[in-house]
Write a protein that holds these residues in place. Structure first.
Motif, PDB file in Angstrom:
ATOM      1  N   GLU A   1      34.809  65.729  41.671  1.00 23.79           N
ATOM      2  CA  GLU A   1      34.422  66.494  40.481  1.00 23.79           C
ATOM      3  C   GLU A   1      33.740  65.606  39.455  1.00 23.79           C
ATOM      4  N   GLU A   2      34.223  64.371  39.325  1.00 23.61           N
ATOM      5  CA  GLU A   2      33.629  63.449  38.361  1.00 23.61           C
ATOM      6  C   GLU A   2      32.162  63.174  38.680  1.00 23.61           C
ATOM      7  N   VAL A   3      31.784  63.336  39.931  1.00 28.31           N
ATOM      8  CA  VAL A   3      30.412  63.066  40.348  1.00 28.31           C
ATOM      9  C   VAL A   3      29.508  64.289  40.196  1.00 28.31           C
ATOM     10  N   PHE A   4      30.029  65.478  40.493  1.00 21.24           N
ATOM     11  CA  PHE A   4      29.131  66.642  40.516  1.00 21.24           C
ATOM     12  C   PHE A   4      29.169  67.517  39.257  1.00 21.24           C
TER      13      PHE A   4
ATOM     14  N   GLY B   1      37.007  59.322  46.880  1.00 17.72           N
ATOM     15  CA  GLY B   1      38.275  58.643  46.659  1.00 17.72           C
ATOM     16  C   GLY B   1      38.749  57.997  47.941  1.00 17.72           C
ATOM     17  N   THR B   2      40.047  57.948  48.111  1.00 18.42           N
ATOM     18  CA  THR B   2      40.616  57.309  49.304  1.00 18.42           C
ATOM     19  C   THR B   2      41.337  58.311  50.202  1.00 18.42           C
ATOM     20  N   GLY B   3      41.203  59.597  49.909  1.00 22.69           N
ATOM     21  CA  GLY B   3      41.903  60.616  50.690  1.00 22.69           C
ATOM     22  C   GLY B   3      41.335  60.837  52.077  1.00 22.69           C
ATOM     23  N   GLY B   4      40.085  60.429  52.287  1.00 24.46           N
ATOM     24  CA  GLY B   4      39.458  60.609  53.604  1.00 24.46           C
ATOM     25  C   GLY B   4      38.423  61.708  53.591  1.00 24.46           C
ATOM     26  N   LEU B   5      37.276  61.440  54.177  1.00 25.70           N
ATOM     27  CA  LEU B   5      36.181  62.398  54.226  1.00 25.70           C
ATOM     28  C   LEU B   5      36.578  63.629  55.023  1.00 25.70           C
TER      29      LEU B   5
ATOM     30  N   LYS C   1      31.276  57.667  48.831  1.00 21.79           N
ATOM     31  CA  LYS C   1      30.935  56.309  49.260  1.00 21.79           C
ATOM     32  C   LYS C   1      31.871  55.712  50.310  1.00 21.79           C
ATOM     33  N   ASN C   2      33.074  56.265  50.466  1.00 24.04           N
ATOM     34  CA  ASN C   2      34.076  55.661  51.352  1.00 24.04           C
ATOM     35  C   ASN C   2      34.151  56.408  52.690  1.00 24.04           C
ATOM     36  N   PHE C   3      33.296  56.048  53.607  1.00 27.64           N
ATOM     37  CA  PHE C   3      33.245  56.781  54.872  1.00 27.64           C
ATOM     38  C   PHE C   3      33.116  55.856  56.084  1.00 27.64           C
ATOM     39  N   GLU C   4      33.482  54.597  55.911  1.00 29.85           N
ATOM     40  CA  GLU C   4      33.306  53.617  56.983  1.00 29.85           C
ATOM     41  C   GLU C   4      34.086  53.971  58.250  1.00 29.85           C
ATOM     42  N   LYS C   5      35.188  54.669  58.112  1.00 30.63           N
ATOM     43  CA  LYS C   5      36.014  55.008  59.273  1.00 30.63           C
ATOM     44  C   LYS C   5      35.575  56.297  59.957  1.00 30.63           C
TER      45      LYS C   5
ATOM     46  N   SER D   1      24.872  59.344  51.296  1.00 26.08           N
ATOM     47  CA  SER D   1      26.083  58.901  50.606  1.00 26.08           C
ATOM     48  C   SER D   1      25.744  58.542  49.163  1.00 26.08           C
ATOM     49  N   VAL D   2      26.585  58.994  48.233  1.00 25.25           N
ATOM     50  CA  VAL D   2      26.371  58.706  46.816  1.00 25.25           C
ATOM     51  C   VAL D   2      27.620  58.045  46.238  1.00 25.25           C
ATOM     52  N   SER D   3      27.410  57.202  45.223  1.00 25.86           N
ATOM     53  CA  SER D   3      28.515  56.463  44.615  1.00 25.86           C
ATOM     54  C   SER D   3      28.840  56.919  43.203  1.00 25.86           C
TER      55      SER D   3
END
Length: 415
Positions: free
Chosen positions: A241-244, A322-326, A343-347, A362-364
């Protein structure tokens, strides 16, 4: 190591009820398992043949669905038993009609494993993606019940590939066949000396590809969009939400937004509504409203997101800011629309692949979100090309279900 593992599981099983008193999710985890054997004893012993699917949580269940559906169609007289490890999967699907019985999997003690398998007597055990429970696997093997792992992935940091992982490596010897998602997984498991491995891909592609063939029409969504360009924000968290939010608040009236939050508790909905300055309607308050008069539609309900994506021109999928997972990017991709994520999607292998193909961005932060979204809105050719890449990505990765089902059919016919 086997002795230490069994001691640890037994101790964990004993302290869980105490910990569950202080944690609601763990309480569900504990209380749900109290009913497993009672439920099974109600249905078994029963005449007929049984197939057992185990899914760690909701994501694994969705991966298993195409295979379950195919086997249910091919073997309508077989009883289908589905077990979950986590409350999030069980609570979401406990009333599904796809399976005949849905229960929590009891903890992996020798006693539980023997009792469970003695009751269910599965003709075949299918484990989806993860969860290698040594006592269940050894008990299945001792009774000559074939074990198949589907949509599986292996990583170098897993215990199997460590110097101290001998005990878990032995558990892998019980498995008849591995259907893995990617080449890296195939190389890793073959490096341990296993040859019973097939590179099949991910059954989720088959799952989402079927969605486009279904009737995705929803009257109130059509009324809401009213020929405007539609941006769908799916499974969003406060970090998303903070991003959009700024973009939503400054958007042209020719653009509408459908927001489907991951959670829709009352305080979360109030917070989201307070941040949005545009005219907004909740799903729970839509009756009697002229939907086209609103610019933002918040879906505080479940069960519609897959169909909502079919109306979207662009999608933002939450979880990775965040860190909850895509969350699931394949659902919007199957409808051929561009996708934005955090931004956190490496896994998340599929997100990395689609990003390389330029079907996903991906956006930060807010600035990056606005920049790419404005380009997609203003440049129709760019938007359509990006969406076409996403749709092709789905179509080119289907077929895992057929490979798996053919193998299972051969196993069943031999029994």
């Amino acid at each position: 190591m086997s002795i230490l593992y069994n001691i640890f599981v037994s101790l964990f099983n004993r302290i869980l009820p105490v910990v569950g008193l202080f944690t609601p999710k763990l309480k569900l985890f504990v209380d749900g398992r109290k009913l497993t054997f009672q439920t099974l004893e109600k249905h078994f012993p029963a005449q007929g043949r049984t197939l057992w699917f185990h899914c760690a949580s909701l994501g694994e269940y969705e991966q298993g669905v195409p295979v379950m559906e195919a086997l249910k169609k091919e073997y309508p007289n077989h009883k289908l038993v589905v077990t979950f490890f986590s409350p999030s999967g069980y609570e979401a699907k406990k009333n599904s009609t796809l399976a005949d019985i849905i229960v929590y999997l009891p903890m992996d003690t020798k006693t539980n494993a023997r009792r469970f398998i003695q009751l269910v007597k599965p003709e075949l055990a299918i484990f989806v993606k993860y969860e290698f429970w040594p006592n269940y696997l050894k008990t299945l093997q001792s009774k000559n019940i074939p074990i198949v792992f589907i949509s599986t992935t292996f990583r170098e940091d897993q215990v199997f590939f460590k110097w101290y992982g001998g005990f878990m490596k032995k558990a892998l010897l019980t498995i008849d066949h591995f259907f893995v998602q990617d080449t890296a997984s195939k190389v890793l498991i073959e490096g341990l000396g296993f040859e019973n491995v097939t590179l099949s891909g991910d059954t989720r592609f088959d799952r989402v590809s079927h969605q486009i063939e279904m009737d995705n029409h929803v009257d109130f969504i059509s009324e809401f969009i009213d020929d405007r360009l539609c941006i769908v924000i799916g499974s969003s968290w406060p970090e998303d939400e903070e991003v959009f939010i700024d973009f939503v608040n400054t958007a042209s009236e020719e653009i509408c937004f459908i927001i489907a939050p991951h959670e829709f508790k009352e305080n979360s909905m109030n917070s989201l509504q307070q941040k949005i300055k545009k005219k907004t309607v909740l799903y729970s308050e839509k009756e009697g409203k002229q939907m086209k008069d609103y610019q933002v539609f918040i879906m505080n309900t479940i069960g519609y997101l897959s169909r909502v994506y079919s109306y979207g021109d662009i999608a933002y999928v939450g979880g990775a800011m965040g860190t909850g997972g895509l969350h699931n990017i394949l659902e919007p991709a199957t409808f051929g629309i561009p996708i934005l994520i955090g931004k956190n999607f490496e896994k998340f292998r599929e997100a990395k692949q689609l990003q390389k193909l330029a079907g996903l961005f991906s956006v930060s932060n807010t600035k990056e979100f606005s920049t790419i979204l404005n380009k997609l809105i203003d440049d129709k050719k760019f938007r359509e090309k990006t969406g076409m890449i996403a749709g092709h990505f789905i179509n080119s990765n289907t077929g895992a279900t057929d490979l798996i089902v053919r193998y299972i059919e051969e196993k069943i016919e031999k029994n």
